[in-house]
Design an enzyme around this catalytic site. Structure first.
Site, PDB file in Angstrom:
ATOM      1  N   GLY A  12       0.841  -1.201   0.000  1.00 16.24           N
ATOM      2  CA  GLY A  12       0.000   0.000   0.000  1.00 16.24           C
ATOM      3  C   GLY A  12       0.870   1.242   0.000  1.00 16.24           C
ATOM      4  O   GLY A  12       0.541   2.256   0.610  1.00 16.24           O
ATOM      5  N   LEU A  17      -1.998   6.822   3.754  1.00 16.30           N
ATOM      6  CA  LEU A  17      -1.418   6.527   5.055  1.00 16.30           C
ATOM      7  C   LEU A  17       0.105   6.464   4.984  1.00 16.30           C
ATOM      8  O   LEU A  17       0.812   7.022   5.823  1.00 16.30           O
ATOM      9  CB  LEU A  17      -1.965   5.191   5.573  1.00 16.30           C
ATOM     10  CG  LEU A  17      -1.390   4.742   6.906  1.00 16.30           C
ATOM     11  CD1 LEU A  17      -2.010   5.543   8.040  1.00 16.30           C
ATOM     12  CD2 LEU A  17      -1.625   3.256   7.126  1.00 16.30           C
ATOM     13  N   LYS A  19       2.014   7.922   2.882  1.00 16.23           N
ATOM     14  CA  LYS A  19       2.561   9.269   2.658  1.00 16.23           C
ATOM     15  C   LYS A  19       2.442  10.143   3.899  1.00 16.23           C
ATOM     16  O   LYS A  19       3.338  10.901   4.224  1.00 16.23           O
ATOM     17  CB  LYS A  19       1.837   9.946   1.484  1.00 16.23           C
ATOM     18  CG  LYS A  19       2.222   9.348   0.137  1.00 16.23           C
ATOM     19  CD  LYS A  19       1.564  10.114  -0.990  1.00 16.23           C
ATOM     20  CE  LYS A  19       0.741   9.166  -1.832  1.00 16.23           C
ATOM     21  NZ  LYS A  19      -0.087   9.789  -2.836  1.00 16.23           N
ATOM     22  N   ARG A  46      -0.255  -1.623  -6.683  1.00 11.80           N
ATOM     23  CA  ARG A  46      -0.549  -2.081  -8.054  1.00 11.80           C
ATOM     24  C   ARG A  46       0.020  -1.156  -9.120  1.00 11.80           C
ATOM     25  O   ARG A  46       0.419  -1.602 -10.180  1.00 11.80           O
ATOM     26  CB  ARG A  46      -2.057  -2.186  -8.248  1.00 11.80           C
ATOM     27  CG  ARG A  46      -2.648  -3.279  -7.386  1.00 11.80           C
ATOM     28  CD  ARG A  46      -4.121  -3.398  -7.626  1.00 11.80           C
ATOM     29  NE  ARG A  46      -4.365  -4.159  -8.836  1.00 11.80           N
ATOM     30  CZ  ARG A  46      -5.245  -5.157  -8.917  1.00 11.80           C
ATOM     31  NH1 ARG A  46      -5.955  -5.488  -7.881  1.00 11.80           N
ATOM     32  NH2 ARG A  46      -5.414  -5.792 -10.046  1.00 11.80           N
ATOM     33  N   ASP A  85       0.674  -7.260  -7.291  1.00  9.39           N
ATOM     34  CA  ASP A  85      -0.724  -7.617  -7.105  1.00  9.39           C
ATOM     35  C   ASP A  85      -0.729  -8.654  -5.985  1.00  9.39           C
ATOM     36  O   ASP A  85      -0.194  -9.751  -6.147  1.00  9.39           O
ATOM     37  CB  ASP A  85      -1.258  -8.215  -8.419  1.00  9.39           C
ATOM     38  CG  ASP A  85      -2.678  -8.726  -8.262  1.00  9.39           C
ATOM     39  OD1 ASP A  85      -3.145  -8.865  -7.106  1.00  9.39           O
ATOM     40  OD2 ASP A  85      -3.310  -8.997  -9.292  1.00  9.39           O
ATOM     41  N   VAL A  86      -1.336  -8.307  -4.861  1.00 10.25           N
ATOM     42  CA  VAL A  86      -1.195  -9.158  -3.669  1.00 10.25           C
ATOM     43  C   VAL A  86      -1.742 -10.568  -3.842  1.00 10.25           C
ATOM     44  O   VAL A  86      -1.384 -11.470  -3.094  1.00 10.25           O
ATOM     45  CB  VAL A  86      -1.841  -8.515  -2.412  1.00 10.25           C
ATOM     46  CG1 VAL A  86      -1.105  -7.241  -2.026  1.00 10.25           C
ATOM     47  CG2 VAL A  86      -3.318  -8.250  -2.623  1.00 10.25           C
ATOM     48  N   ASP A 177      -2.441   1.043  17.394  1.00  6.13           N
ATOM     49  CA  ASP A 177      -3.471   1.950  17.891  1.00  6.13           C
ATOM     50  C   ASP A 177      -2.668   3.213  18.180  1.00  6.13           C
ATOM     51  O   ASP A 177      -1.940   3.279  19.175  1.00  6.13           O
ATOM     52  CB  ASP A 177      -4.119   1.419  19.170  1.00  6.13           C
ATOM     53  CG  ASP A 177      -5.224   2.344  19.641  1.00  6.13           C
ATOM     54  OD1 ASP A 177      -4.983   3.575  19.696  1.00  6.13           O
ATOM     55  OD2 ASP A 177      -6.325   1.869  19.948  1.00  6.13           O
ATOM     56  N   HIS A 178      -2.758   4.180  17.288  1.00  5.20           N
ATOM     57  CA  HIS A 178      -1.783   5.279  17.374  1.00  5.20           C
ATOM     58  C   HIS A 178      -1.908   6.090  18.665  1.00  5.20           C
ATOM     59  O   HIS A 178      -0.969   6.773  19.050  1.00  5.20           O
ATOM     60  CB  HIS A 178      -1.828   6.155  16.124  1.00  5.20           C
ATOM     61  CG  HIS A 178      -2.994   7.099  16.067  1.00  5.20           C
ATOM     62  ND1 HIS A 178      -4.267   6.682  15.818  1.00  5.20           N
ATOM     63  CD2 HIS A 178      -3.067   8.438  16.231  1.00  5.20           C
ATOM     64  CE1 HIS A 178      -5.081   7.723  15.829  1.00  5.20           C
ATOM     65  NE2 HIS A 178      -4.383   8.818  16.071  1.00  5.20           N
ATOM     66  N   ASP A 235     -15.049   3.494  15.146  1.00  7.04           N
ATOM     67  CA  ASP A 235     -13.888   4.280  14.720  1.00  7.04           C
ATOM     68  C   ASP A 235     -13.043   4.725  15.923  1.00  7.04           C
ATOM     69  O   ASP A 235     -11.830   4.825  15.811  1.00  7.04           O
ATOM     70  CB  ASP A 235     -14.380   5.513  13.941  1.00  7.04           C
ATOM     71  CG  ASP A 235     -13.248   6.304  13.302  1.00  7.04           C
ATOM     72  OD1 ASP A 235     -12.404   5.673  12.635  1.00  7.04           O
ATOM     73  OD2 ASP A 235     -13.205   7.535  13.484  1.00  7.04           O
ATOM     74  N   HIS A 240      -9.372   3.166  20.455  1.00  8.41           N
ATOM     75  CA  HIS A 240      -8.653   4.173  21.248  1.00  8.41           C
ATOM     76  C   HIS A 240      -9.227   4.357  22.658  1.00  8.41           C
ATOM     77  O   HIS A 240      -8.496   4.335  23.647  1.00  8.41           O
ATOM     78  CB  HIS A 240      -8.681   5.533  20.538  1.00  8.41           C
ATOM     79  CG  HIS A 240      -8.274   5.474  19.094  1.00  8.41           C
ATOM     80  ND1 HIS A 240      -7.192   4.749  18.655  1.00  8.41           N
ATOM     81  CD2 HIS A 240      -8.800   6.054  17.980  1.00  8.41           C
ATOM     82  CE1 HIS A 240      -7.088   4.890  17.334  1.00  8.41           C
ATOM     83  NE2 HIS A 240      -8.046   5.671  16.901  1.00  8.41           N
ATOM     84  N   LYS A 345     -11.131  20.661  19.458  1.00  2.50           N
ATOM     85  CA  LYS A 345     -10.394  19.407  19.615  1.00  2.50           C
ATOM     86  C   LYS A 345      -9.933  19.323  21.059  1.00  2.50           C
ATOM     87  O   LYS A 345      -9.310  20.253  21.577  1.00  2.50           O
ATOM     88  CB  LYS A 345      -9.169  19.410  18.697  1.00  2.50           C
ATOM     89  CG  LYS A 345      -8.185  18.272  18.950  1.00  2.50           C
ATOM     90  CD  LYS A 345      -8.349  17.170  17.939  1.00  2.50           C
ATOM     91  CE  LYS A 345      -7.365  16.026  18.190  1.00  2.50           C
ATOM     92  NZ  LYS A 345      -7.646  14.875  17.356  1.00  2.50           N
TER      93      LYS A 345
HETATM   94  C1  BG6 Z   1      -8.438   7.730  13.810  1.00  2.00           C
HETATM   95  C2  BG6 Z   1      -9.864   7.828  13.353  1.00  2.00           C
HETATM   96  O1  BG6 Z   1      -8.170   6.454  14.304  1.00  2.00           O
HETATM   97  O2  BG6 Z   1      -8.195   8.712  14.806  1.00  2.00           O
HETATM   98  C3  BG6 Z   1     -10.194   9.228  12.875  1.00  2.00           C
HETATM   99  O3  BG6 Z   1     -10.092   6.901  12.312  1.00  2.00           O
HETATM  100  C4  BG6 Z   1      -9.811  10.256  13.910  1.00  2.00           C
HETATM  101  O4  BG6 Z   1     -11.561   9.340  12.545  1.00  2.00           O
HETATM  102  C5  BG6 Z   1      -8.379  10.043  14.383  1.00  2.00           C
HETATM  103  O5  BG6 Z   1      -9.943  11.548  13.342  1.00  2.00           O
HETATM  104  C6  BG6 Z   1      -8.045  10.966  15.532  1.00  2.00           C
HETATM  105  O6  BG6 Z   1      -6.678  10.857  15.823  1.00  2.00           O
HETATM  106  P1  BG6 Z   1      -5.846  12.092  16.359  1.00  2.00           P
HETATM  107  O7  BG6 Z   1      -4.469  11.568  16.568  1.00  2.00           O
HETATM  108  O8  BG6 Z   1      -5.923  13.162  15.326  1.00  2.00           O
HETATM  109  O9  BG6 Z   1      -6.524  12.512  17.633  1.00  2.00           O
END
Ligand code: BG6
Length: 490
Positions: A12, A17, A19, A46, A85-86, A177-178, A235, A240, A345
């Site tokens: 991918g 993502l 980039k 691809r 092609d995977v 899970d970032h 989501d 998270h 935010k």
């Molecule tokens: C992602 C979600 O996992 O986390 C997004 O798919 C969301 O919808 C994002 O905007 C929020 O992450 P962050 O790091 O910007 O708070």
């Protein structure tokens, strides 16, 4: 820093993502010397790109981070492109050949990291081919990194996990899970376990309730297609929010390492009450943003966003109450909420303590004692605050709430590494502490599936909230019926 040796293969590689997150994070590690001579990257997708074109894309993705053109070009020279092609076995033969060549040129010691930055339906196929085409050789470490969503329900997650497990062990699988890479999420354990004054009151005797808010300012942006199949519950809450909740709720681990921490997180998740459909509807609410007006700006509603159905029932906001049936937490509700197009935010955790039941000052003044609230600010500012009651200066005796504040802008720290960068270094070090493990994901899906199904079975229209507000009325009623309210702690 001792430089790491590894060959990265990115599936991918032409995607958004890669980039936005992958290349910049790898470049940050390069700037720090964690990656130097002994790494190479194979990008696959691809599209028929050349190495030159690919390097141009990589350079473009790091343009804001580079200190000099020479440095950026030296980094990009480690990148190779292979059209792929995977599902086609013969393509893995090419991949293997290129990998072997790069392994020698860059002396990567046979270590391999695979990033699956693409739709999950291909994960199983890729894993199987890596094995059947002998790209996995067992010479060095071999790790696979995957992005959310990890399934869309317990059943689909289980099927996905089964297909990966045929090839990789749990120790080799790194589910991102970032949020677990974020500085202040990692700080939760420091606050809890390095401060006896908090650890001693971290229980139902002293804590009245816990609140976790993941508010976003942005709307769905250009992700309508994905979001329509997901919604806020899957989501944000399934991954998270439940990860953060388990860090707050877990028992003190016997040792501060991956296996002990994960064990305690899983125990906490398992102690969470599994609702019936009826309880799910009582304890969880949803909403969708409608058009709104704020500060001279108008915002369109979710249903007017690109790739969103004009009668969409997808929730852009979810809130609820979880309870944990164990000794520490019996009787303490964990309120959670997450939504898009909210006022601002703000990701934060509020630990709301019980008030002193015996108001010593009742005879002196009728001022209400405010609850002590410990707030952990995750973003955009990072830090803590603690609200305490003091005496209002002056004649007489009056109570006044004060805030002890330690907060800063994450930019201000300068060295606060990006979440992804931290996580990639963990992958190279083989440390899975800050990743989602199968048992955690599985339990989270069990808890979420019931709520999702209960909502899906409802025939009433989804409640709405105007864009740039803190969510629908039902989210406030949720706490009001318990005699509580959301603490925001600006
Ligand atoms: C992602 C979600 O996992 O986390 C997004 O798919 C969301 O919808 C994002 O905007 C929020 O992450 P962050 O790091 O910007 O708070």
């Amino acid at each position: 820093t001792e430089q790491k040796q590894a060959l990265f293969t990115i599936f991918g590689a032409t995607g958004d993502l890669a980039k936005r997150k992958l290349y910049p994070s790898l470049f940050r590690l390069f700037k720090k010397g964690e990656l130097a001579d002994n790494f190479a990257v194979i990008g696959t997708a691809r599209r028929p790109w050349t190495d030159e074109y690919y390097r141009g894309v990589v350079l473009d993705s790091i343009k804001d981070l580079m200190r000099s053109k020479t440095e950026a070009e030296a980094f990009a020279a480690h990148f190779y492109y292979q059209s792929h092609d995977v599902g086609d076995s013969s393509h893995y033969v090419n991949l293997k050949e290129l990998g072997e060549k790069l392994r020698h040129t860059y002396k990567t010691a046979g270590n391999q990291v695979f990033f699956l930055a693409m739709a999950p339906q291909f994960f199983g196929t890729i894993a199987e081919h890596l094995k059947s085409e002998h790209i996995l050789t067992g010479e060095g470490f071999e790790r696979i990194v995957i992005e959310k969503p990890f399934g869309t329900s317990y059943d689909t997650a289980k099927a996905l996990n089964d297909s990966l497990s045929k090839v990789f062990t749990e120790e080799q699988i790194f589910r991102i899970d970032h949020y677990l890479g974020k500085e202040m999420i990692q700080a939760v354990s420091a606050v809890r376990f390095a401060n006896p004054i908090f650890e001693s009151v971290w229980n139902n005797e002293h804590i009245d309730n816990v609140q976790i808010t993941f508010a976003e300012f942005i709307g769905v942006e250009d992700r309508g297609g994905y979001y329509e199949t997901s919604g806020a519950l899957k989501d944000m809450i399934q991954n998270h929010v439940l990860q953060v909740l388990s860090l707050i709720a877990m028992e003190r681990p016997a040792k501060f390492d991956e296996s002990h921490i994960v064990e305690e997180k899983v125990k906490a998740l398992k102690a969470m009450r599994q609702y019936t459909a009826e309880e799910a509807l009582e304890n969880f609410v949803r909403g969708q943003y409608s058009a709104g007006y704020f500060d001279g700006e108008t915002y369109r509603g979710y249903r007017q966003e690109d790739s969103v159905a004009s009668d969409s029932q997808t929730e852009t906001f979810a809130a609820g109450k979880f309870v944990i049936d164990n000794e520490r937490w019996a009787g303490v509700p964990f309120y959670v909420r997450s939504g898009k197009r909210m006022t601002e935010k703000g990701t934060r955790i509020n630990i709301v303590f019980k008030k002193d039941p015996d108001n010593l000052f009742a005879g002196n003044c009728d001022d209400e004692q405010s609850p002590n609230i410990l707030t952990i600010y995750i973003q955009p500012t990072e830090g803590f605050s603690l609200s305490v009651n003091g005496k209002a200066a002056g004649q007489g005796f009056h109570l006044e709430p004060f805030r002890l504040n330690f907060r800063h802008d994450s930019e201000f720290l300068g060295n606060s590494p990006e979440a992804y960068e931290k996580l990639f270094l963990d992958v190279l070090n083989g440390d899975g502490t800050n990743f989602s493990h199968w048992e955690e994901a599985a339990r989270a899906w069990e808890l979420i599936d019931v709520i999702r199904q209960a909502w899906d079975n409802q025939t009433s229209e989804i409640p709405t909230y105007p864009a740039r507000t803190m969510g629908p009325a039902n989210a406030f009623e949720l706490l009001a019926k318990d005699g509580r309210e959301w603490a925001w702690q600006p």
